[in-house]
Design a protein around this motif. Structure first.
Motif, PDB file in Angstrom:
ATOM      1  N   ILE A  36       7.863  12.189   6.803  1.00 33.87           N
ATOM      2  CA  ILE A  36       7.982  12.711   5.228  1.00 33.87           C
ATOM      3  C   ILE A  36       6.690  12.141   4.462  1.00 33.87           C
ATOM      4  O   ILE A  36       6.383  12.691   3.864  1.00 33.87           O
ATOM      5  CB  ILE A  36       8.865  10.642   5.026  1.00 33.87           C
ATOM      6  CG1 ILE A  36      10.330  10.901   4.958  1.00 33.87           C
ATOM      7  CG2 ILE A  36       8.438  10.231   3.749  1.00 33.87           C
ATOM      8  CD1 ILE A  36      10.932   9.350   4.989  1.00 33.87           C
ATOM      9  N   SER A  37       5.956  11.614   5.422  1.00 34.10           N
ATOM     10  CA  SER A  37       4.403  11.358   5.157  1.00 34.10           C
ATOM     11  C   SER A  37       3.743  12.775   5.081  1.00 34.10           C
ATOM     12  O   SER A  37       3.013  13.842   4.358  1.00 34.10           O
ATOM     13  CB  SER A  37       3.626  10.885   5.788  1.00 34.10           C
ATOM     14  OG  SER A  37       3.805   9.430   6.097  1.00 34.10           O
ATOM     15  N   ALA A  85      -0.158   7.306  -1.585  1.00 33.02           N
ATOM     16  CA  ALA A  85      -0.043   6.252  -1.291  1.00 33.02           C
ATOM     17  C   ALA A  85       1.423   5.807  -0.597  1.00 33.02           C
ATOM     18  O   ALA A  85       0.777   5.129   0.553  1.00 33.02           O
ATOM     19  CB  ALA A  85      -0.522   4.510  -2.578  1.00 33.02           C
ATOM     20  N   VAL A  86       2.275   6.522  -1.215  1.00 33.88           N
ATOM     21  CA  VAL A  86       3.657   6.292  -0.505  1.00 33.88           C
ATOM     22  C   VAL A  86       3.586   7.153   1.029  1.00 33.88           C
ATOM     23  O   VAL A  86       4.104   6.702   2.185  1.00 33.88           O
ATOM     24  CB  VAL A  86       4.526   6.633  -1.586  1.00 33.88           C
ATOM     25  CG1 VAL A  86       6.015   7.038  -0.452  1.00 33.88           C
ATOM     26  CG2 VAL A  86       4.906   6.061  -2.499  1.00 33.88           C
ATOM     27  N   LEU A 116      -0.367  11.341  -8.438  1.00 31.74           N
ATOM     28  CA  LEU A 116      -0.478  11.728  -7.235  1.00 31.74           C
ATOM     29  C   LEU A 116      -0.987  10.807  -5.884  1.00 31.74           C
ATOM     30  O   LEU A 116      -0.725  10.664  -5.466  1.00 31.74           O
ATOM     31  CB  LEU A 116      -1.896  12.959  -7.767  1.00 31.74           C
ATOM     32  CG  LEU A 116      -2.288  13.646  -6.369  1.00 31.74           C
ATOM     33  CD1 LEU A 116      -2.701  15.134  -7.357  1.00 31.74           C
ATOM     34  CD2 LEU A 116      -3.348  13.296  -5.930  1.00 31.74           C
ATOM     35  N   LEU A 117      -2.102   9.913  -6.577  1.00 38.89           N
ATOM     36  CA  LEU A 117      -2.195   8.790  -6.007  1.00 38.89           C
ATOM     37  C   LEU A 117      -1.415   8.229  -5.784  1.00 38.89           C
ATOM     38  O   LEU A 117      -1.050   7.291  -4.756  1.00 38.89           O
ATOM     39  CB  LEU A 117      -3.079   7.943  -7.136  1.00 38.89           C
ATOM     40  CG  LEU A 117      -3.823   7.923  -7.754  1.00 38.89           C
ATOM     41  CD1 LEU A 117      -4.785   7.676  -8.404  1.00 38.89           C
ATOM     42  CD2 LEU A 117      -5.552   9.007  -6.329  1.00 38.89           C
ATOM     43  N   PHE A 139       4.544   4.921   4.818  1.00 39.52           N
ATOM     44  CA  PHE A 139       5.132   5.628   5.524  1.00 39.52           C
ATOM     45  C   PHE A 139       4.815   5.434   7.373  1.00 39.52           C
ATOM     46  O   PHE A 139       4.940   5.536   7.615  1.00 39.52           O
ATOM     47  CB  PHE A 139       5.897   6.781   5.490  1.00 39.52           C
ATOM     48  CG  PHE A 139       7.446   6.526   4.177  1.00 39.52           C
ATOM     49  CD1 PHE A 139       8.255   6.151   4.624  1.00 39.52           C
ATOM     50  CD2 PHE A 139       6.820   6.675   2.555  1.00 39.52           C
ATOM     51  CE1 PHE A 139       9.614   6.334   3.824  1.00 39.52           C
ATOM     52  CE2 PHE A 139       8.522   6.941   2.234  1.00 39.52           C
ATOM     53  CZ  PHE A 139       9.346   6.538   3.151  1.00 39.52           C
ATOM     54  N   ALA A 140       3.674   6.429   6.603  1.00 38.11           N
ATOM     55  CA  ALA A 140       2.580   6.975   8.117  1.00 38.11           C
ATOM     56  C   ALA A 140       2.401   5.558   8.376  1.00 38.11           C
ATOM     57  O   ALA A 140       2.128   5.739  10.498  1.00 38.11           O
ATOM     58  CB  ALA A 140       1.449   7.395   8.284  1.00 38.11           C
ATOM     59  N   LEU A 141       1.725   4.679   8.265  1.00 36.51           N
ATOM     60  CA  LEU A 141       1.684   3.741   8.864  1.00 36.51           C
ATOM     61  C   LEU A 141       3.100   2.653   9.352  1.00 36.51           C
ATOM     62  O   LEU A 141       2.278   1.748  10.443  1.00 36.51           O
ATOM     63  CB  LEU A 141       0.781   2.111   7.708  1.00 36.51           C
ATOM     64  CG  LEU A 141      -0.675   2.722   7.667  1.00 36.51           C
ATOM     65  CD1 LEU A 141      -0.961   1.285   6.965  1.00 36.51           C
ATOM     66  CD2 LEU A 141      -1.303   2.490   8.679  1.00 36.51           C
TER      67      LEU A 141
END
Length: 920
Positions: free
Chosen positions: A341-342, A305-306, A300-301, A310-312
């Motif tokens: 995706i995020s 983080a993924v 889950l972590l 993607f958002a950044l």
């Protein structure tokens, strides 16, 4: 490439008319033209030769010079520098057309040359970044034209390297107000003169003030944007902009701005969802905030983080595109796909955590604030990605270019919002460590503190925490104030002008549909009707009645815009209040809040009263409060500003009226005050002596009786917001005197034609100087019909002739019938010179030539091509047209002085004759 650069330099030269003209008269005409209007070099003079990414105009004056320690050091009195730059950052090429007027001493500088671009805002010194060849000429006028391609070299060594080394022209495009152009001589080593883009460097020095009481931040945003108003902008597109559907403006400008603001906010919430576990175990008899964390699975972590990565990447792609570092085609797929995706990852994680599919938990467990931050982050990612799809669709359909044309102040709003979020989260990190709070509780506290709500549920207890509160709260309030000021300037000031133009157009169309020729009436709105007779004794009377009806339409549209805007912003505020109360009511069910309690709490929080008698305690209410309160900032800002235009203004006017008519009369006395108030209420029909307006016919602008109605309302700041520098105004005054002297000399010689021609030039320049003072008046200057008739006469039109006019219901694309050889638009005027003598009057012929353009079409004051339509203020429209007319006149005079054939003169005129004087 060299041939292209040479052509580009020549293009700048031909477009600015500088090299070809040694006369000061022509020079000032060019200054006037470039101060009000500029066609980008790629389309200038009708020749698509060189594609400049950006063009700039700089008017440098002696009063702006500072020495190397930023102390004012005025340059040579009376000297003026005109700098024209065209920049192509991809090839690191800058083309220049530099003219120095009144420089008498020899150039001198420790750099390679004495003509530079410095990296420094107004009032500050800075290193030179580009050195240009010094202009060549006499003590009256010196010129330098050409192109430079990087890498640049100045000859000044600082920190072991040349100050031009590594410099990129993109820096000038990104922050034009951070640069200045100047020149240095032996007599004035600090500088002969200095100036930034269009002499608007004041935009770089912003002043924080209470946005609700004054608007220096908004004014500075105006200063940043207005120099770019006509640069590289097609005139037809600018004038027809108000006719385009507003939804495409929303998708091309508003949506990228929203995405650039809420994208970083969603990422901030994503970080909040990552730093804390999503579940807690509640001890017997305890509550959620006292729960013990349950460790989340590693997968889950990792997935969380993924989604953040993607958002950044998506946010960075969007910011690079806004900075013109990535193309639309490359950046948009990265941005949209990254956000989707995020969003999908977070939605899946939220579903897993909430349905217990993979996360077995003890009976007494609860979801933490991090879980609810994940929900808000996923929702924001999905919404802004979907909005950006509409932007891509509009560009794909060809409604606008595949690029974002956000202004400097619009990009500044995004950066200010990001800065506020970063500042708030960094403060939360510090206080979580000092006070021993959970990080997300510290985020909630920082939000409550910076927005000055102060509910009292969290407060620093240590000496260090209380001591740091002093700078932390002040810094946060500054960030919030900057955001509020930018929102006010962008949404209200920029949006108001576009909305006003659209509402005027819609009101006009509806009014013409409701025109009743049989009764001679036109219905403006549901409760407003006025006369519009089809029978008139003269063409002038018919035109004046059209003008009067158009003014009524403008006033009605302005009133409806204000109250419609107030209604829309009030509705948004009520929705935010009522929906927020519903969420708090459901979230705080353990505290047994009633809906009225939640409504009360939401109201007290929106107005930042913060009694502290109700406090959110649940893990769902605190994250929602952070998001909800941040949304309240723009909502409250817009509502208060719209109330200032309507309710607050009405209360203020009534209060002043009661005071002036009772116990606090002004200096003019009680009777004069009563007459003035009656005149205001009746739009000048009562309370004014009719004799005051008798002198208006055929008089120049600035003598209208409407000035009397504006004298107590207009709050102008002419010195600080002048259209041009003091040096230009002095040049204009000198040119005005020169033309008058030429007219007198020609009259003495018996040369009537030359006398009339120079007197016509004198009148154009005189009115240009007058209109320059009107451009930045607040509220915007509105000219009377007599003033408009005078301006149109100078432009070659005659309100007493129907040759270029049609009825309001006729087709706006109808062409003007061919003339019979008799010049139009130059009858007798108040100066006493006869302009009705046909070809015998050169001034009449000149004015007529200004009106005989290739694409001339008939128009009406109530038509789409009316000068009262569109997004430009009336003074801007008049200034632009007068300057173009003067430019053509002086071009014609130069051609005649050069003994060119008539065909050549006609051809030279043709480059500008295609520009329309009216709106199309």
């Amino acid at each position: 490439m060299k041939s292209i650069l040479a052509t580009a330099a020549g293009l700048l030269t031909s477009c600015t008319l500088v090299v070809a003209s040694p006369a000061p008269v022509d020079e000032f005409a060019e200054i006037l033209k470039r101060t009000t209007y500029y066609k980008e070099a790629s389309t200038c003079c009708g020749t698509p030769v060189f594609d400049f990414a950006k063009t700039f105009t700089v008017i440098a004056t002696p009063d702006q010079v500072v020495n190397n320690v930023s102390v004012p050091a005025p340059g040579q009195p009376g000297a003026v520098g005109i700098y024209r730059f065209g920049i192509q950052p991809e090839t690191e090429t800058i083309c220049y057309n530099i003219t120095h007027l009144g420089v008498t001493a020899e150039y001198s500088s420790p750099a390679l040359t004495a003509t530079h671009i410095h990296e420094a805002v107004a009032g500050k010194s800075g290193p030179p970044r580009i050195a240009f060849p010094n202009p060549v000429g006499d003590n009256t006028r010196r010129v330098s034209v050409g192109c430079l391609t990087g890498p640049f070299k100045t000859g000044i060594i600082a920190n072991g390297k040349d100050t031009g080394e590594g410099f990129s022209l993109q820096k000038i495009i990104d922050n034009p107000v951070g640069f200045n152009a100047d020149a240095h001589t032996k007599a004035f080593l600090p500088g002969v003169f200095r100036g930034g883009e269009k002499d608007r460097n004041q935009a770089a020095l912003t002043t924080m003030n209470d946005p609700g009481l004054d608007n220096p931040i908004g004014e500075n945003a105006d200063d940043i944007e207005k120099p770019q108003r006509y640069e590289g902008e097609d005139e037809d597109e600018a004038e027809d902009d108000y006719l385009s559907p507003s939804r495409w403006w929303i998708t091309s400008t508003a949506v990228p701005l929203i995405a650039g603001t809420f994208g970083p906010m969603a990422s901030a919430f994503n970080i909040c969802a990552l730093v804390q576990s999503w579940r807690v175990e509640i001890p017997p008899g305890g509550v959620e905030e006292h729960g013990k964390s349950i460790q989340d699975p590693k997968w889950l972590l990792a997935a969380n983080a993924v989604s953040l990565v993607f958002a950044l990447v998506a946010n960075m792609s969007l910011l690079l595109q806004l900075a013109k570092r990535l193309s639309f085609v490359v950046a948009q797929p990265i941005t949209i796909i990254g956000w989707y995706i995020s969003s999908i990852i977070l939605i899946c994680l939220v579903a897993v955590a909430s349905t217990h599919l993979r996360l077995p938990s003890p009976p007494g467990h609860a979801l933490t604030q991090a879980f609810y931050y994940a929900i808000m982050s996923a929702a924001l990612y999905f919404i802004i990605a979907t909005l950006m799809l509409s932007t891509v669709y509009g560009a794909w359909r060809g409604h606008y270019k595949k690029e974002f044309n956000l202004t400097t102040s619009q990009r500044t709003l995004m950066l200010q919002t990001i800065s506020l979020l970063v500042y708030m989260h960094l403060g939360a990190v510090v206080y979580a460590h000092i006070e021993g709070w959970e990080f997300l509780d510290a985020v909630y506290w920082a939000d409550v503190t910076l927005l000055t709500v102060g509910t009292g549920d969290y407060s620093p207890m240590t000496h260090l925490g209380r001591g740091l509160l002093f700078p932390f709260s002040i810094g946060g309030i500054v960030f919030v104030g900057l955001v509020i000021g930018s929102i006010r300037a962008l949404v209200l000031e920029r949006g108001k002008k576009k909305m006003s133009a659209r509402m005027v157009e819609k009101t006009r169309e509806k009014a013409l549909k409701r025109l009743n020729p049989a009764k001679g009436t036109v219905k403006i709105s549901l409760f407003k009707k006025t006369d519009l007779s089809a029978k008139h004794e003269s063409e002038r009377e018919r035109r004046e009645e059209e003008f009067r009806v158009m003014r009524i339409i403008q006033d009605d549209a302005a009133s409806r815009r204000k109250w419609t805007s107030l209604g829309a912003s009030a509705t948004a505020w009520f929705v935010l209040w009522l929906i927020g109360a519903v969420v708090f009511w459901k979230a705080e069910r353990n505290q047994k809040w009633s809906y009225f309690d939640a409504l009360y709490y939401a109201y007290v929080s929106l107005l930042t009263i913060g009694y502290g008698d109700f406090q959110p305690m649940s893990n769902s209410a605190k994250p929602f409060f952070v998001f909800w309160s941040l949304l309240a900032v723009p909502t409250m800002t817009i509502l208060i500003s719209h109330m200032g235009d309507t309710i607050v203004k009405a209360v203020k006017d009534v209060t002043l009226w009661i005071g002036e008519t009772t116990v606090l009369p002004n200096e003019s006395g009680f009777r004069a005050t009563v007459r003035k108030n009656i005149a205001k209420m009746t739009k000048g029909n009562l309370g004014r002596a009719a004799a005051e307006n008798k002198h208006l016919v055929n008089q120049p602008a600035g003598t209208s009786g409407e000035e009397c109605l504006r004298e107590d309302e207009a709050k102008t700041d002419r010195e600080r917001k002048a259209v041009t520098s003091a040096g230009i105004d002095r040049a204009a005054q000198g040119l005005e005197v020169a033309e008058e002297e030429k007219a007198q000399d020609a009259q003495a010689r018996g040369d009537v034609l030359s006398a009339d021609k120079h007197h016509y030039h004198y009148l154009l320049i005189k009115e240009l100087r007058s209109v320059m003072q009107h451009v930045h008046e607040s509220p915007p200057r509105r000219y009377s019909f007599e003033e408009w008739a005078w301006f149109l006469r100078l432009l070659g039109e005659d309100e007493t002739s129907g040759r270029t006019h049609h009825s309001p219901l006729a087709n706006d694309n109808s062409t003007v019938p061919p003339t019979d050889g008799r010049p139009q638009g130059a009858a007798a005027t108040s100066d006493g010179i006869d302009r009705s003598g046909g070809d015998k009057s050169a001034i009449a012929a000149a004015a007529a030539a200004a009106g005989e353009e290739d694409d001339e079409r008939a128009w009406s004051w109530l038509g789409k091509r009316s000068p009262l339509q569109g997004g430009k203020d009336e003074a801007e429209w008049v200034l632009e047209k007068l300057s173009l007319t003067l430019e053509r006149e002086l071009q014609r005079e130069r051609d005649q002085a050069g003994s060119k054939p008539s065909s050549s003169s006609s051809s030279s005129d043709g480059g500008t004759s295609g520009r329309r004087r009216r709106r199309s």
